[in-house]
Design a protein around this motif. Structure first.
Motif, PDB file in Angstrom:
ATOM      1  N   ASP A 152    -103.268 -49.295  51.130  1.00 25.71           N
ATOM      2  CA  ASP A 152    -103.675 -50.584  50.570  1.00 25.71           C
ATOM      3  C   ASP A 152    -102.633 -51.670  50.853  1.00 25.71           C
ATOM      4  N   THR A 153    -101.448 -51.259  51.199  1.00 22.98           N
ATOM      5  CA  THR A 153    -100.419 -52.179  51.703  1.00 22.98           C
ATOM      6  C   THR A 153    -100.450 -52.242  53.222  1.00 22.98           C
ATOM      7  N   LEU A 154    -100.483 -51.085  53.858  1.00 21.19           N
ATOM      8  CA  LEU A 154    -100.312 -51.015  55.310  1.00 21.19           C
ATOM      9  C   LEU A 154    -101.486 -51.599  56.087  1.00 21.19           C
ATOM     10  N   ILE A 155    -102.709 -51.360  55.635  1.00 21.20           N
ATOM     11  CA  ILE A 155    -103.874 -51.857  56.381  1.00 21.20           C
ATOM     12  C   ILE A 155    -103.943 -53.384  56.353  1.00 21.20           C
ATOM     13  N   PRO A 156    -103.840 -54.045  55.193  1.00 15.10           N
ATOM     14  CA  PRO A 156    -103.851 -55.514  55.216  1.00 15.10           C
ATOM     15  C   PRO A 156    -102.702 -56.102  56.031  1.00 15.10           C
ATOM     16  N   ALA A 157    -101.526 -55.467  55.963  1.00 15.47           N
ATOM     17  CA  ALA A 157    -100.383 -55.959  56.735  1.00 15.47           C
ATOM     18  C   ALA A 157    -100.644 -55.854  58.233  1.00 15.47           C
ATOM     19  N   SER A 158    -101.199 -54.729  58.664  1.00 17.02           N
ATOM     20  CA  SER A 158    -101.473 -54.544  60.092  1.00 17.02           C
ATOM     21  C   SER A 158    -102.587 -55.467  60.557  1.00 17.02           C
ATOM     22  N   GLN A 159    -103.595 -55.668  59.712  1.00 22.63           N
ATOM     23  CA  GLN A 159    -104.688 -56.572  60.062  1.00 22.63           C
ATOM     24  C   GLN A 159    -104.194 -58.015  60.183  1.00 22.63           C
ATOM     25  N   SER A 160    -103.280 -58.397  59.316  1.00 23.50           N
ATOM     26  CA  SER A 160    -102.704 -59.737  59.370  1.00 23.50           C
ATOM     27  C   SER A 160    -101.954 -59.953  60.679  1.00 23.50           C
ATOM     28  N   LEU A 161    -101.137 -58.981  61.060  1.00 17.31           N
ATOM     29  CA  LEU A 161    -100.406 -59.092  62.327  1.00 17.31           C
ATOM     30  C   LEU A 161    -101.355 -59.149  63.513  1.00 17.31           C
ATOM     31  N   GLN A 162    -102.380 -58.317  63.480  1.00 12.27           N
ATOM     32  CA  GLN A 162    -103.340 -58.265  64.575  1.00 12.27           C
ATOM     33  C   GLN A 162    -104.093 -59.582  64.714  1.00 12.27           C
ATOM     34  N   GLN A 163    -104.490 -60.159  63.589  1.00 17.08           N
ATOM     35  CA  GLN A 163    -105.207 -61.429  63.624  1.00 17.08           C
ATOM     36  C   GLN A 163    -104.317 -62.553  64.137  1.00 17.08           C
ATOM     37  N   ASP A 164    -103.064 -62.595  63.698  1.00 18.18           N
ATOM     38  CA  ASP A 164    -102.144 -63.633  64.161  1.00 18.18           C
ATOM     39  C   ASP A 164    -101.838 -63.475  65.647  1.00 18.18           C
TER      40      ASP A 164
END
Length: 212
Positions: free
Chosen positions: A131-143
């Motif tokens: 629940d921490t790692l997935i949003p963080a990785s998605q944020s990096l991927q989107q940016d």
């Protein structure tokens, strides 16, 4: 992927110090709904990495990630040792073909998170580190897809990690010891989500500071 601009030893030291600084909080979180061994296992794994950090600094980043993964699997113990170990081994394989850019780093990180999902048979919304790692990785991927500069991407990633971690407080758990507590698990932040957020934020802070 070539060697990073910032030494891994510096990142490992910063992460270790951050976890130690929040040790009492993490221990309380894990005692409330976890197995009670998360902090000790994590500190043991980080101490091992810090003891070999000079060696890691001399290695290509892909090889260093792989060595970190194998070391965590053999020394950290618990479910987290297996999951973080798998994450870094996978990241090591992915890093061989990626440039040191926001896009490259995001692809490496995403591959590691996906390995945790597969190994743990878990996903977002189940009151775990994901629940921490997935949003963080998605944020990096989107940016990365939008061409956002590294420093801004890391700041966005930190915010996503914090929001994800905080979301676990009101969740029911479906994995680990907490899954047996039912409604009693509500009102408590997951310890793995908190330590994952602390580590990601510590790494991002250090990279941002190093590049300024």
């Amino acid at each position: 992927m070539s060697e990073p601009a910032i030494p891994l030893s510096q990142l490992i030291k910063n992460v270790h110090q951050c976890i130690n600084a929040h040790a009492e909080e993490v221990a309380e979180l894990d005692a409330a709904i976890g197995d009670g061994d998360h902090l000790n296992n994590l500190q043991r794994g980080l101490a091992t990495l810090e003891s070999m950090s000079a060696e890691l600094d001399q290695m290509p980043i892909s090889d260093a990630f792989s060595k970190i993964g194998m070391s965590l699997m053999s020394t950290m113990g618990g479910a987290s040792g297996s999951l973080f170990g798998s994450m870094f081994v996978t990241m090591g394989k992915t890093a061989k073909d990626q440039p040191v850019t926001v896009t490259g780093l995001s692809e490496v990180f995403v591959s590691g998170v996906e390995s945790i999902k597969a190994r743990g048979k878990a996903d977002i919304g189940e009151k775990t580190m994901l629940d921490t790692l997935i949003p963080a990785s998605q944020s990096l991927q989107q940016d990365a897809a939008n061409g956002v500069p590294l420093e801004t991407s890391l700041t966005h990633m930190q915010q996503a990690a914090i929001t994800g971690m905080e979301s676990t407080k009101d969740m029911l758990a479906t994995k680990g010891r907490a899954s047996f507590l039912g409604e009693r698990a509500r009102g408590h932040i997951d310890a793995g989500a908190r330590t994952s957020q602390l580590m990601l934020c510590a790494i991002a802070d250090e990279v941002i500071k190093y590049n300024n």
